[in-house]
Write an enzyme that holds these catalytic residues in place. Structure first.
Site, short mmCIF file in Angstrom:
data_model
loop_
_atom_site.label_atom_id
_atom_site.label_comp_id
_atom_site.label_asym_id
_atom_site.label_seq_id
_atom_site.Cartn_x
_atom_site.Cartn_y
_atom_site.Cartn_z
CE LYS A 126 -59.96 -3.37 49.47
NZ LYS A 126 -59.60 -4.37 50.26
NE ARG A 178 -50.68 -7.45 53.49
CZ ARG A 178 -52.16 -6.50 53.37
NH1 ARG A 178 -51.81 -6.14 52.04
NH2 ARG A 178 -52.58 -7.05 54.17
NE ARG A 187 -60.40 -3.58 55.91
CZ ARG A 187 -59.51 -3.22 55.60
NH1 ARG A 187 -59.04 -2.57 55.61
NH2 ARG A 187 -58.69 -4.26 54.90
NE ARG A 245 -52.54 -9.42 49.66
CZ ARG A 245 -52.60 -8.20 49.27
NH1 ARG A 245 -53.18 -7.72 49.09
NH2 ARG A 245 -53.29 -8.70 51.22
NE ARG A 283 -56.36 -9.66 55.57
CZ ARG A 283 -55.88 -10.16 54.19
NH1 ARG A 283 -55.04 -11.51 54.84
NH2 ARG A 283 -55.65 -8.99 53.52
P1 AMP Z 1 -54.85 -4.10 54.08
O1 AMP Z 1 -53.72 -3.84 53.83
O2 AMP Z 1 -56.16 -2.77 53.43
O3 AMP Z 1 -55.60 -5.51 53.29
O4 AMP Z 1 -55.26 -3.74 54.99
C1 AMP Z 1 -54.35 -4.92 56.57
C2 AMP Z 1 -55.10 -4.76 58.13
O5 AMP Z 1 -54.75 -3.71 58.70
C3 AMP Z 1 -56.56 -5.29 58.06
O6 AMP Z 1 -56.12 -6.06 58.05
C4 AMP Z 1 -56.57 -4.39 59.85
O7 AMP Z 1 -55.75 -5.04 60.39
C5 AMP Z 1 -55.62 -3.21 59.38
N1 AMP Z 1 -56.68 -2.12 59.12
C6 AMP Z 1 -56.87 -1.59 57.64
N2 AMP Z 1 -57.53 -0.48 57.48
C7 AMP Z 1 -58.54 -0.66 58.22
C8 AMP Z 1 -59.72 -0.10 58.69
N3 AMP Z 1 -60.26 0.61 58.18
N4 AMP Z 1 -60.24 -0.33 60.38
C9 AMP Z 1 -59.62 -1.20 60.90
N5 AMP Z 1 -58.27 -1.49 60.77
C10 AMP Z 1 -58.19 -1.78 58.90
#
Ligand code: AMP
Length: 214
Positions: A13, A153, A88, A122, A164
């Site tokens: 994404k 990360r 989400r 990654r 996740r």
């Molecule tokens: P990402 O970079 O999109 O994989 O997000 C990393 C982390 O940020 C996720 O595992 C959640 O802990 C938090 N996070 C990101 N977006 C959301 C969301 N829309 N709702 C809740 N937690 C989020």
């Protein structure tokens, strides 16, 4: 255009959102990036969010929705947005419909078995935020685009990835039905685009996303 990218962690994404947002001339808004920046700067949101990111769990809706509402009120989001990683949960989607409803939702569909190797391999550049798979790096510590230092990360470790993926299936996947019911869902089947090495090429996914929006 107001657009959402939906899909499991590791679907690509972020990579696709960077290209598509530039193509459409709308800001790329990644809630994951916003949380990581808030954590780095030790803002109240960052301090609250840190324990959830470390565990691979979702940050509570109240915190996340308030952060996105504020971001969407900024000038650059007046003519559209590309949201990556939000909503989400169904409650987040309902809140977004009240704030500034999307025109279309692209579901980037990648089977679970592909995600694990994508996520554990990654690497992210600390300088330009570019994302790369370790197998494509000539030097595993150096960004091939800007020369910055690349890192893994903390939540891309196998134990956190499992949490996740579970959060995705339990809390985010129901959004496919939600947006399909509203007639806004566009599906991009990444497995069907796989090339000779068994995975899809980013440029093919990019073309499929644009085609899905026509
Ligand atoms: P990402 O970079 O999109 O994989 O997000 C990393 C982390 O940020 C996720 O595992 C959640 O802990 C938090 N996070 C990101 N977006 C959301 C969301 N829309 N709702 C809740 N937690 C989020």
């Amino acid at each position: 255009m107001k657009l959402i990218f939906l899909g499991p962690p590791g679907a690509g994404k972020g990579t696709q959102a960077a290209g598509v947002s530039a193509h459409l001339g709308v800001p790329h808004i990644s809630t994951g990036d916003m949380f990581r920046s808030a954590i780095k700067n030790q803002t109240p949101t960052g301090i609250e969010a840190k324990k959830y990111l470390d565990a691979g769990e979702l940050v509570p809706d109240s915190v996340t929705i308030a952060m996105v509402k504020e971001r969407l009120s900024m000038d650059d989001a007046k003519n559209g947005y590309l949201l990556d990683g939000f909503p989400r949960t169904v409650d987040q989607a309902i809140a977004l419909d009240a704030i500034d409803a999307p025109d279309a939702v692209v579901d980037i569909d990648v089977p679970d078995e592909r995600l694990l190797s994508r996520l554990t391999g990654r690497r992210v550049c600390g300088k330009c935020q570019g994302t790369f798979h370790i197998s494509k790096l000539a030097d595993e510590h150096t960004c091939p685009v800007c020369g910055g230092e690349v890192y893994q990360r903390a939540d891309d470790k196998p134990e956190t990835i499992a949490t996740r993926l579970k959060a995705y299936h339990d809390q985010t996947e129901p959004l496919i039905g939600y947006y399909s019911g509203l007639g806004k869902l566009r599906r991009v089947d990444v497995a069907s685009l796989a090339s000779v090495d068994g995975d899809s090429r980013p440029e093919d996914v990019f073309k499929a996303i644009l085609a899905s929006l026509e």
